[in-house]
Write an enzyme that holds these catalytic residues in place. Sequence first.
Site, PDB file in Angstrom:
ATOM      1  N   ASP A  29       0.836  -1.238   0.061  1.00 37.81           N
ATOM      2  CA  ASP A  29      -0.001   0.031   0.005  1.00 37.81           C
ATOM      3  C   ASP A  29       1.007   1.150   0.042  1.00 37.81           C
ATOM      4  OD1 ASP A  29      -3.236   0.320   0.817  1.00 37.81           O
ATOM      5  OD2 ASP A  29      -1.913   2.140   1.019  1.00 37.81           O
ATOM      6  N   ILE A  30       0.509   2.156  -0.633  1.00 36.57           N
ATOM      7  CA  ILE A  30       1.376   3.507  -0.861  1.00 36.57           C
ATOM      8  C   ILE A  30       1.146   4.313   0.382  1.00 36.57           C
ATOM      9  CG2 ILE A  30      -0.652   4.977  -1.979  1.00 36.57           C
ATOM     10  CD1 ILE A  30       1.485   5.627  -4.010  1.00 36.57           C
ATOM     11  N   ASN A  86     -12.972  -3.737   2.459  1.00 32.55           N
ATOM     12  CA  ASN A  86     -13.780  -2.781   2.565  1.00 32.55           C
ATOM     13  C   ASN A  86     -14.739  -2.584   1.375  1.00 32.55           C
ATOM     14  OD1 ASN A  86     -12.604  -1.439   4.833  1.00 32.55           O
ATOM     15  ND2 ASN A  86     -10.934  -0.318   3.544  1.00 32.55           N
ATOM     16  N   VAL A  95     -10.973   2.781  -3.589  1.00 29.08           N
ATOM     17  CA  VAL A  95     -10.671   2.148  -4.976  1.00 29.08           C
ATOM     18  C   VAL A  95     -11.638   1.003  -5.261  1.00 29.08           C
ATOM     19  CG1 VAL A  95      -8.957   1.145  -6.391  1.00 29.08           C
ATOM     20  CG2 VAL A  95      -8.120   2.729  -4.668  1.00 29.08           C
ATOM     21  N   HIS A  99     -10.075  -5.584  -3.336  1.00 31.03           N
ATOM     22  CA  HIS A  99      -8.891  -6.069  -2.688  1.00 31.03           C
ATOM     23  C   HIS A  99      -8.850  -6.118  -1.070  1.00 31.03           C
ATOM     24  CE1 HIS A  99      -9.690  -1.560  -2.382  1.00 31.03           C
ATOM     25  NE2 HIS A  99      -8.851  -1.591  -1.441  1.00 31.03           N
ATOM     26  N   HIS A 101      -6.819  -6.214   2.192  1.00 32.47           N
ATOM     27  CA  HIS A 101      -5.704  -5.387   2.853  1.00 32.47           C
ATOM     28  C   HIS A 101      -5.278  -6.514   3.956  1.00 32.47           C
ATOM     29  CE1 HIS A 101      -6.901  -0.847   2.325  1.00 32.47           C
ATOM     30  NE2 HIS A 101      -7.868  -1.698   2.043  1.00 32.47           N
TER      31      HIS A 101
HETATM   32  P1  5GP Z   1      -9.871   1.088   0.132  1.00 36.00           P
HETATM   33  O1  5GP Z   1     -10.007   2.307   1.298  1.00 36.00           O
HETATM   34  O2  5GP Z   1     -10.427   1.178  -1.241  1.00 36.00           O
HETATM   35  O3  5GP Z   1     -10.265  -0.161   0.972  1.00 36.00           O
HETATM   36  O4  5GP Z   1      -8.048   0.995   0.050  1.00 36.00           O
HETATM   37  C1  5GP Z   1      -7.547   1.467  -1.099  1.00 36.00           C
HETATM   38  C2  5GP Z   1      -6.028   1.322  -0.603  1.00 36.00           C
HETATM   39  O5  5GP Z   1      -5.226   1.632  -1.756  1.00 36.00           O
HETATM   40  C3  5GP Z   1      -5.672   2.569   0.236  1.00 36.00           C
HETATM   41  O6  5GP Z   1      -5.001   2.192   1.532  1.00 36.00           O
HETATM   42  C4  5GP Z   1      -4.771   3.537  -0.471  1.00 36.00           C
HETATM   43  O7  5GP Z   1      -3.413   3.794   0.593  1.00 36.00           O
HETATM   44  C5  5GP Z   1      -4.099   2.383  -1.595  1.00 36.00           C
HETATM   45  N1  5GP Z   1      -3.864   3.043  -2.790  1.00 36.00           N
HETATM   46  C6  5GP Z   1      -4.533   4.076  -3.411  1.00 36.00           C
HETATM   47  N2  5GP Z   1      -3.774   4.330  -4.397  1.00 36.00           N
HETATM   48  C7  5GP Z   1      -2.681   3.578  -4.413  1.00 36.00           C
HETATM   49  C8  5GP Z   1      -1.461   3.537  -5.405  1.00 36.00           C
HETATM   50  O8  5GP Z   1      -1.330   4.342  -6.347  1.00 36.00           O
HETATM   51  N3  5GP Z   1      -0.628   2.713  -5.231  1.00 36.00           N
HETATM   52  C9  5GP Z   1      -0.720   1.814  -4.081  1.00 36.00           C
HETATM   53  N4  5GP Z   1       0.313   0.923  -3.827  1.00 36.00           N
HETATM   54  N5  5GP Z   1      -1.625   1.868  -3.174  1.00 36.00           N
HETATM   55  C10 5GP Z   1      -2.440   2.841  -3.359  1.00 36.00           C
END
Ligand code: 5GP
Length: 116
Positions: A29-30, A86, A95, A99, A101
Amino acid sequence: MSTIFSKIIEGSLPADIVYQDDHLTAFRDINPAAPTHILIVPNREIPTVNDLEDGDEALAGKMLLAARDIAKREGIAESGYRLIINCNKDGNQEVFHLHLHLIGGRSLGNMVKPAK
Ligand code: 5GP
């Protein structure tokens, strides 16, 4: 609709990929929430858990087994970790490409803050 994760999966956007096969891609994760924070993503564009189909049993299982294997390689299998998916607005999904985590490397406390 494609998201940034499809670009990571196809290799046109850089990411720290820790695992990839014909079905899944896993990358760091970034914006990590803990020392280990890895996203395990199906290569197919599935927006949310709601969009999984009955025939996706194997794919869903592969996501869990990948989490097991990656946790072991990261050295957090014994200390423990948390797996989170999520979904949509109340789940705070950002996103819209399914996915899982994998988060660990420190004590994570309670799962969800109690409602006041
Ligand atoms: P969500 O809130 O959708 O469950 O999690 C999305 C995750 O994607 C977040 O933890 C966010 O930090 C990660 N993320 C968003 N954009 C990028 C990216 O461009 N690269 C990487 N490696 N992670 C990302």
